[in-house]
Structure formats: C-alpha cells, structure tokens
Design an enzyme around this catalytic site. Structure first.
Site, PDB file in Angstrom:
ATOM      1  N   ASP A  67       0.831  -1.202   0.000  1.00 40.85           N
ATOM      2  CA  ASP A  67       0.000   0.000   0.000  1.00 40.85           C
ATOM      3  C   ASP A  67       0.870   1.257   0.000  1.00 40.85           C
ATOM      4  O   ASP A  67       2.088   1.181   0.138  1.00 40.85           O
ATOM      5  CB  ASP A  67      -0.974  -0.012   1.191  1.00 40.85           C
ATOM      6  CG  ASP A  67      -0.265  -0.102   2.542  1.00 40.85           C
ATOM      7  OD1 ASP A  67       0.971  -0.129   2.585  1.00 40.85           O
ATOM      8  OD2 ASP A  67      -0.972  -0.146   3.562  1.00 40.85           O
ATOM      9  N   ASN A 135      -8.190   0.437  13.355  1.00 41.29           N
ATOM     10  CA  ASN A 135      -9.598   0.203  13.010  1.00 41.29           C
ATOM     11  C   ASN A 135      -9.782  -1.163  12.348  1.00 41.29           C
ATOM     12  O   ASN A 135     -10.840  -1.452  11.800  1.00 41.29           O
ATOM     13  CB  ASN A 135     -10.080   1.298  12.056  1.00 41.29           C
ATOM     14  CG  ASN A 135      -9.203   1.392  10.823  1.00 41.29           C
ATOM     15  OD1 ASN A 135      -8.152   0.750  10.754  1.00 41.29           O
ATOM     16  ND2 ASN A 135      -9.614   2.164   9.846  1.00 41.29           N
ATOM     17  N   HIS A 137      -7.975  -2.195   9.751  1.00 43.50           N
ATOM     18  CA  HIS A 137      -7.691  -2.207   8.309  1.00 43.50           C
ATOM     19  C   HIS A 137      -6.485  -3.091   7.984  1.00 43.50           C
ATOM     20  O   HIS A 137      -5.616  -3.338   8.818  1.00 43.50           O
ATOM     21  CB  HIS A 137      -7.538  -0.791   7.722  1.00 43.50           C
ATOM     22  CG  HIS A 137      -6.306  -0.043   8.086  1.00 43.50           C
ATOM     23  ND1 HIS A 137      -6.180   1.321   7.915  1.00 43.50           N
ATOM     24  CD2 HIS A 137      -5.112  -0.441   8.599  1.00 43.50           C
ATOM     25  CE1 HIS A 137      -4.989   1.709   8.278  1.00 43.50           C
ATOM     26  NE2 HIS A 137      -4.315   0.669   8.703  1.00 43.50           N
ATOM     27  N   GLU A 142     -10.014  -0.007   4.342  1.00 41.77           N
ATOM     28  CA  GLU A 142     -10.619   0.612   5.522  1.00 41.77           C
ATOM     29  C   GLU A 142     -12.003   0.033   5.814  1.00 41.77           C
ATOM     30  O   GLU A 142     -12.555  -0.721   5.005  1.00 41.77           O
ATOM     31  CB  GLU A 142     -10.738   2.124   5.276  1.00 41.77           C
ATOM     32  CG  GLU A 142      -9.417   2.816   4.954  1.00 41.77           C
ATOM     33  CD  GLU A 142      -8.634   3.204   6.211  1.00 41.77           C
ATOM     34  OE1 GLU A 142      -8.610   2.434   7.192  1.00 41.77           O
ATOM     35  OE2 GLU A 142      -8.025   4.280   6.198  1.00 41.77           O
TER      36      GLU A 142
HETATM   37  C1  GLP Z   1      -0.923   1.581   8.229  1.00 43.10           C
HETATM   38  C2  GLP Z   1      -0.733   0.827   6.904  1.00 43.10           C
HETATM   39  C3  GLP Z   1      -0.885  -0.664   7.054  1.00 43.10           C
HETATM   40  C4  GLP Z   1      -0.282  -1.075   8.378  1.00 43.10           C
HETATM   41  C5  GLP Z   1      -1.171  -0.546   9.477  1.00 43.10           C
HETATM   42  C6  GLP Z   1      -0.593  -0.729  10.854  1.00 43.10           C
HETATM   43  O1  GLP Z   1      -1.686   2.727   8.059  1.00 43.10           O
HETATM   44  N1  GLP Z   1      -1.608   1.269   5.875  1.00 43.10           N
HETATM   45  O2  GLP Z   1      -0.291  -1.340   5.980  1.00 43.10           O
HETATM   46  O3  GLP Z   1      -0.187  -2.465   8.465  1.00 43.10           O
HETATM   47  O4  GLP Z   1      -1.547   0.804   9.241  1.00 43.10           O
HETATM   48  O5  GLP Z   1       0.535   0.066  11.017  1.00 43.10           O
HETATM   49  P1  GLP Z   1       1.553  -0.039  12.225  1.00 43.10           P
HETATM   50  O6  GLP Z   1       2.243  -1.332  12.106  1.00 43.10           O
HETATM   51  O7  GLP Z   1       2.456   1.143  12.072  1.00 43.10           O
HETATM   52  O8  GLP Z   1       0.716   0.020  13.478  1.00 43.10           O
END
Ligand code: GLP
Length: 239
Positions: A67, A135, A137, A142
């Site tokens: 992403d 959330n 995702h 989302e």
């Molecule tokens: C981000 C990314 C995801 C990621 C998630 C958790 O916004 N879009 O790919 O896995 O949120 O992120 P983190 O590991 O920094 O908590």
C-alpha cells in the site's frame, strides 16, 4: 486461523522471518508482499539479515508492496515506498529478481493498474505479511471496504488520519490510500498477520474472535485457509 503468541516484539519478528524464509526455501520463485509501518520493521530487518547471511536466496523471487499514501513519493519521509527501500530492499545484499513498489506521487489510477498487472503476472501472492490498523484495516482496506476488489484507491478513515502523524508528522495530509485489495490478499497461499503492543489488543480480538464483517476488514482472515496470526503477548492479551 493459527495463532502464535510470542514473548515480545523481537520474538514476533524472528518468528515471522522464519516463516517467510521457509516459504522462500520451499518456493524460490515466490511472490512476497510485506506491509510497511511500525509492526513489521523488526521482521523485515531479520528477513534482510537472513538474505545477507546466505540462509535464503531471493534472486528468483518477486516482491510487491502492499500500500501507499496517495501523494507521497518513494522518497518521502514516512512513505511505504521509503520503508520498502530503506528497511528491506536497500539492506539486501542480493536483490529480488523483480520488486514492484507503489509510487503514490504518480497517477494513482495507473499505479493501481500496474500493481494489478504485476500481481497477475507473478502471482497469486505466495506470502502476504500484514499489520493491522487501529480500526482493523489491512493495507488501506478501511472499514466498509468491499471484499471483492483488487488494487484500488480508497478514502482514509478518520482513525487512520488520526494515527498517520506517527509516520510523517504534519508534513503531509493525505486523504486517500492506494492498496492491494482484499481479493488479492485472500488469494495469497499464506497470510501472516502481525500484531504488537497493548494498543492493538482490542482490535486484534475483534479481528480474530469477532464477527466477520467489513467494518473490521481484518476479520475476513478468519475465512482464509492458511492464515497465521503472530502476536506478542501484549497484543494477544484479550484473545
Ligand atoms: C498503516 C498501513 C498498514 C499497516 C497498518 C498498521 O496505516 N496502511 O499497511 O499495516 O496501518 O501500522 P503499524 O504497524 O504502524 O501500526
């Protein structure tokens, strides 16, 4: 879903790297995809270490990013592209045969088409390593996302916007994300869902024990035939 509960972040990272290494040993021409963000940082470092120490050989394998924040380039601080380059690809002494990293600063509809094209040409994914958002995702899939989409552009949720300054402060204010779709993630032979820290405990419980609903996109992984949740004790506290 298989659940592996690790003592701490370091053990979670090493466990995930071991599984990724086993995948590559079993299938040298695998298509791998790893999330960016805080959670997989230790994992991608361990993976690169294993390449550099000769335990695994990525030279016949493919890599695709998961992403990106729309508007951010692969050089921008906090972008997933920079994470991929700095923390993974740039650390590996032997490169993947081909690596496709989304460019959020390019024409984003075109980026979706080329992401789909790369996955169609070299896929389906052999291993998708994911984190979970606050959330629920996956990538930027989302709340309310359709489960039958391939790569797409999606408005960021309020939760994601609240969390995003941890990646790039107030420097950028993206409104959209570009992401592999749930269809591509669900088509992966194996999915690893990583979670670390007590702030992820509640959403991990919803994803793993709650109803399967697009209001918690990660809950769809309950229906994946080969999904392994690798969580540290803090994140697994409410399971
Ligand atoms: C981000 C990314 C995801 C990621 C998630 C958790 O916004 N879009 O790919 O896995 O949120 O992120 P983190 O590991 O920094 O908590």
């Amino acid at each position: 879903m298989k659940l592996i509960i690790c003592e701490n972040y370091e053990e979670m990272s090493r466990t995930a790297a071991r599984i990724a290494a086993e995948t590559l040993l079993r299938k040298p021409d695998a298509l791998l995809s790893f999330a960016g963000g805080e959670t997989p940082l230790g994992f991608v470092h361990r993976f690169a270490d294993m390449v550099n120490s000769g335990q695994i050989d990525p030279s016949r394998a493919y890599y695709v990013s998961l992403d990106e924040w729309a508007g951010l380039s692969r050089e921008d601080e906090g972008s997933c592209g920079l994470f991929n380059q700095k923390e993974l690809l740039g650390r590996m002494r032997i490169p993947f045969l081909q690596a496709h990293v989304i460019n959020g600063a390019a024409d984003i509809e075109e980026e979706c088409r080329s992401l789909d094209g790369f996955i169609a040409a070299h896929g389906p994914l052999t291993l998708s390593v994911l984190g979970i958002g606050m959330n629920g995702h996956l990538g930027f899939n989302e709340e309310g996302v359709r489960f039958d989409l391939n790569a797409h552009v999606i408005p960021l949720s309020e939760t994601t916007k609240r969390v995003m300054p941890k990646y790039f402060g107030e420097k950028f204010h993206p409104e959209y994300g570009i992401s592999q779709g749930i269809r591509q993630i669900m088509a992966a032979e194996t999915v690893l869902l990583l979670a670390s820290g007590e702030h992820k405990a509640n959403i991990l419980r919803e994803a793993v024990r709650g109803d399967v609903t697009n209001q918690v996109p990660a809950s769809i992984l309950q229906t994946h035939p080969s999904c392994v949740v690798v969580a540290d004790k803090a994140a697994a506290a409410m399971l």
